[in-house]
Design a protein around this motif. Structure first.
Motif, short mmCIF file in Angstrom:
data_model
loop_
_atom_site.label_atom_id
_atom_site.label_comp_id
_atom_site.label_asym_id
_atom_site.label_seq_id
_atom_site.Cartn_x
_atom_site.Cartn_y
_atom_site.Cartn_z
N GLY A 44 0.79 -1.22 0.00
CA GLY A 44 0.00 0.00 0.00
C GLY A 44 0.82 1.28 0.00
N ARG A 45 2.12 1.18 0.33
CA ARG A 45 2.96 2.40 0.41
C ARG A 45 3.18 3.05 -0.96
N ALA A 46 3.33 2.25 -2.00
CA ALA A 46 3.56 2.83 -3.33
C ALA A 46 2.40 3.75 -3.71
N ALA A 47 1.18 3.28 -3.56
CA ALA A 47 0.00 4.10 -3.88
C ALA A 47 -0.08 5.30 -2.95
N GLU A 48 0.17 5.07 -1.68
CA GLU A 48 0.11 6.15 -0.69
C GLU A 48 1.09 7.28 -1.04
N LEU A 49 2.27 6.92 -1.56
CA LEU A 49 3.31 7.90 -1.87
C LEU A 49 3.28 8.34 -3.34
N GLY A 50 2.39 7.75 -4.13
CA GLY A 50 2.29 8.12 -5.54
C GLY A 50 3.42 7.57 -6.39
N ILE A 51 3.99 6.43 -5.99
CA ILE A 51 5.08 5.81 -6.74
C ILE A 51 4.48 5.00 -7.88
#
Length: 162
Positions: A138-145
């Motif tokens: 979920g971090r990639a989406a959260e950070l816009g990666i």
């Protein structure tokens, strides 16, 4: 007697600082050379991760298996030394992960979001890559990666040293 002993301790301490000081100063400001730091540049934002390196068969096979948690700013960087198609699975992996597939020049080729814990389904890179960065699910989406963003790390752009 006590004064001589205190002078001796002070001299030893001063000698140690003389030796250690330059090394500490050299480390400061050289974060780019620190292999435990990976930075993803996504648009106008930069996101820093503390990473473990997996660059031999045993480390790559184990990966993040059996971990019960992973800090939001932590991850594992897999280095395959040369670009090639790779595939991962989540067997024995207890936490969801985002898998970021990265070319040798640091360009993100693909992001596989929220890989399912314990799933044995193959997750392919989709094209030849040199690196895979696993971060908490979920971090990639959260950070816009996303694909097209870039990884900054000392190994990016370097000659492989298997």
């Amino acid at each position: 007697m006590m004064m001589a002993s205190a002078r001796r301790v002070f001299s030893l301490l001063l000698a140690a600082l003389t030796l250690i000081g330059p090394a500490m100063a050299q480390d400061q400001g050289s974060e780019a050379a620190d292999e435990t730091v990976a930075v993803i540049h996504a648009g106008d934002e930069s996101h820093r991760f503390t990473v473990e390196i997996a660059d031999d068969d045993a480390e790559r096979s184990r990966g993040l298996m059996f971990r019960e948690e992973l800090a939001p700013d932590a991850g594992m960087l897999f280095d395959f030394f040369n670009e090639r198609p790779v595939a991962f699975w989540m067997q024995n992996t207890l936490i969801p992960l985002d898998m970021i597939f990265i070319k040798a020049d640091g360009t993100i080729a693909r992001v596989h979001a929220q890989a399912v814990p314990m799933d044995r389904t193959s997750i392919p890179s989709g094209e030849p890559v040199r690196f895979v960065l696993e971060i908490p699910g979920g971090r990639a989406a959260e950070l816009g990666i996303e694909a097209g963003d870039t990884l900054e790390h000392p190994r990016v752009g370097s000659e492989p040293e298997q």
